[in-house]
Design an enzyme around this catalytic site. Sequence first.
Site, PDB file in Angstrom:
ATOM      1  N   ALA A 160     -27.914 -38.340  -7.420  1.00 30.68           N
ATOM      2  CA  ALA A 160     -27.721 -39.617  -6.750  1.00 30.68           C
ATOM      3  C   ALA A 160     -29.089 -40.252  -6.554  1.00 30.68           C
ATOM      4  O   ALA A 160     -29.960 -39.671  -5.893  1.00 30.68           O
ATOM      5  CB  ALA A 160     -27.019 -39.429  -5.411  1.00 30.68           C
ATOM      6  N   CYS A 176     -29.611 -33.316   3.093  1.00 32.38           N
ATOM      7  CA  CYS A 176     -30.127 -32.249   2.228  1.00 32.38           C
ATOM      8  C   CYS A 176     -30.673 -31.061   3.011  1.00 32.38           C
ATOM      9  O   CYS A 176     -31.471 -30.280   2.487  1.00 32.38           O
ATOM     10  CB  CYS A 176     -31.213 -32.799   1.295  1.00 32.38           C
ATOM     11  SG  CYS A 176     -30.682 -34.229   0.323  1.00 32.38           S
TER      12      CYS A 176
END
EC number: 2.3.1.181
Length: 215
Positions: A160, A176
């Site tokens: 992404a 993340c």
Amino acid sequence: MGARELERVDLGEVPYLDAMEDMRGWVERRRAGTIGDRLVLLTHPPVITYGTRTPADELPRADSPIPLVEVDRGGRATYHGPGQLVGYLVLNLRERGPGDIVRWVENALIEAVGSLGFATLRRDTPAGAQSLVGVWTPRHDKLASIGMRIRGGVTSHGFALNVSSDLDEFTRFTACGLPDVAMTSLAELAAERGVVAPGEAAVRDAVARAFGAER
């Protein structure tokens, strides 16, 4: 990895769960040999996705207005939404030959972003630290996230790349698994330099070229 050509598949905005169902079909067809390796470029409506090993305290609060979806890829929680280019890679690694697929994806994205005039880099993860897989600016803001799955020698999911994303959405959770990392976008980097940001079509073309993907 070997240099095999990828088929480029361009889609518009596709709901996340619809795309996952499509991807299961692409993976089955790739295993059966009825399609070749492909790079699918698309966008999603707002959604936060997370891998199975994501701790609960990294996820958004229960009253978050953005849908939350558990997925079967590697990596922790991330956001998808308008202004972000998502690339799904369906590759037969047994035919492609040995190599580090994640590093190959990182390097291809760095090449693509570089061709648009922005310098980025990959980072090695220190032993015992949370993964630093992805594409980063020299000051260590994160521009692109990568999360993949390999099953039966065929990859799924992908990357992404923030083109003009609403970066505030990443503050709803721990992106993340890195609480102290700032996310950035090509639009933000362009604004800092006082230059015109590349549009989505230009970014798609740059990414496709870097991956060797043709229509």
